[in-house]
Motif scaffolding. Structure first.
Motif, short mmCIF file in Angstrom:
data_model
loop_
_atom_site.label_atom_id
_atom_site.label_comp_id
_atom_site.label_asym_id
_atom_site.label_seq_id
_atom_site.Cartn_x
_atom_site.Cartn_y
_atom_site.Cartn_z
N GLU A 231 -6.83 8.94 10.21
CA GLU A 231 -8.32 8.90 9.98
C GLU A 231 -8.84 8.08 11.19
O GLU A 231 -9.96 8.70 11.66
N LEU B 118 0.82 -1.08 0.02
CA LEU B 118 0.04 0.07 0.00
C LEU B 118 0.96 1.42 -0.07
O LEU B 118 1.70 1.21 0.75
N ASN C 161 -10.42 -5.13 5.82
CA ASN C 161 -9.04 -4.93 5.00
C ASN C 161 -8.33 -6.26 5.08
O ASN C 161 -7.13 -6.28 4.11
N GLU D 216 -2.41 7.96 5.79
CA GLU D 216 -3.95 8.74 5.80
C GLU D 216 -4.81 7.78 6.88
O GLU D 216 -5.67 8.41 7.31
N LEU D 217 -4.83 6.58 6.80
CA LEU D 217 -5.58 5.69 7.25
C LEU D 217 -5.10 5.74 9.02
O LEU D 217 -6.27 5.85 9.85
N TYR E 289 -2.62 -5.01 4.41
CA TYR E 289 -3.87 -4.50 3.70
C TYR E 289 -3.84 -4.39 2.04
O TYR E 289 -5.10 -4.42 1.54
N ARG E 290 -2.75 -4.64 1.61
CA ARG E 290 -2.57 -4.64 0.01
C ARG E 290 -2.82 -6.03 -0.21
O ARG E 290 -3.71 -6.12 -1.30
N GLN F 11 1.14 -1.91 5.64
CA GLN F 11 1.22 -1.71 4.52
C GLN F 11 0.98 -2.80 3.40
O GLN F 11 0.74 -2.82 2.42
N GLU G 191 1.69 7.06 1.80
CA GLU G 191 0.75 8.04 1.87
C GLU G 191 -0.45 7.48 2.30
O GLU G 191 -1.18 8.38 3.19
N LYS G 192 -1.10 6.59 1.73
CA LYS G 192 -2.27 5.86 2.10
C LYS G 192 -2.34 5.17 3.46
O LYS G 192 -3.39 5.48 4.25
#
Length: 235
Positions: free
Chosen positions: A60, A49, A74, A56-57, A110-111, A107, A52-53
């Protein structure tokens, strides 16, 4: 115990328990199998992932329940994966099932959308690591035949709760307990009382990982093993 036999014992423990945390010996060097064919088969290439994502998670998510739900959305856990009827023993090898002879940071888990109990605990910890209201501790539980990982969390003013993923006896393959225990040791006992786990595990240890590690670094078996001693006996 030889390396090949050790790996077989580890994989057997994973298959029996539904969770990739059984550790049979303390390895201080990278076994040949990790560096050759097994490594090539199990390492998931180009499956990350964007950082930056990830950030962000993390920014959030701001409470344990949302972190728990986000992990469930996920990561498909090992106990919930479909078996491959064409493979001997009715299922794919552990590294093909969810990318593991390693444990994955958020990272990567989740991908690839797959993992076991430790991936769930690591992802949960990663999502809350930037919030000073919470403290998360990854706990490794062991018996002679199997193991498990949970994430205990402390919320200021409320106490300790826990999450546990890859749970075979629960519909979502997971448990969430609100914080109400007044110590980390008591919340571990609370988990052991759930689903009759008290008699299953006989020791526990804490796994310490940095914020960057739970977000971005994968670990092999021998590296995880080097970080979880000493164990404390469960009474």
């Amino acid at each position: 115990m030889g390396i090949r036999r050790c790996l077989s014992a580890i994989l057997l423990g994973v298959t029996l328990s539904g969770c990739a945390v059984t550790i049979e010996s303390k390895l201080t060097t990278v076994p040949k199998e990790y560096r050759t064919s097994v490594y090539q088969k199990c390492v998931v290439r180009n499956k990350l992932l964007p950082s930056e994502k990830v950030e962000e998670l993390v920014k959030e998510i701001d409470n344990p329940l949302d972190a728990y739900k986000n992990v469930l959305r996920n990561i498909r856990f090992a106990t919930g994966l479909s078996w491959d009827k064409n493979h001997p023993n009715g299922q794919k090898p552990i590294c093909e099932r969810y990318g593991l002879l390693r444990h994955l940071p958020i990272q990567e888990s989740y991908r690839v959308n797959q993992g076991a109990c430790l991936e769930g605990a690591i992802a949960f910890a990663a999502l809350l690591n930037d919030d000073p209201k919470y403290k998360v501790q990854i706990v490794i539980l062991q018996s002679k035949k199997s193991g498990h990982a949970i994430a205990a969390f402390e919320e200021k003013g409320k106490g300790w709760g826990f999450v546990s993923f890859n749970e075979t006896s629960y519909r979502e393959y997971a448990i969430f307990r609100e914080p109400h225990e007044d110590s980390l040791q008591k919340v571990i006992q609370s988990y052991l009382r759930s689903n009759n786990n008290r008699n299953h595990f006989d020791r526990y240890a804490y796994l310490d990982m940095t914020a960057d590690e739970i977000k971005y670094r994968s670990f092999f078996w021998y590296q995880i093993n080097n970080r979880i001693a000493p164990y404390v006996k469960i009474r």
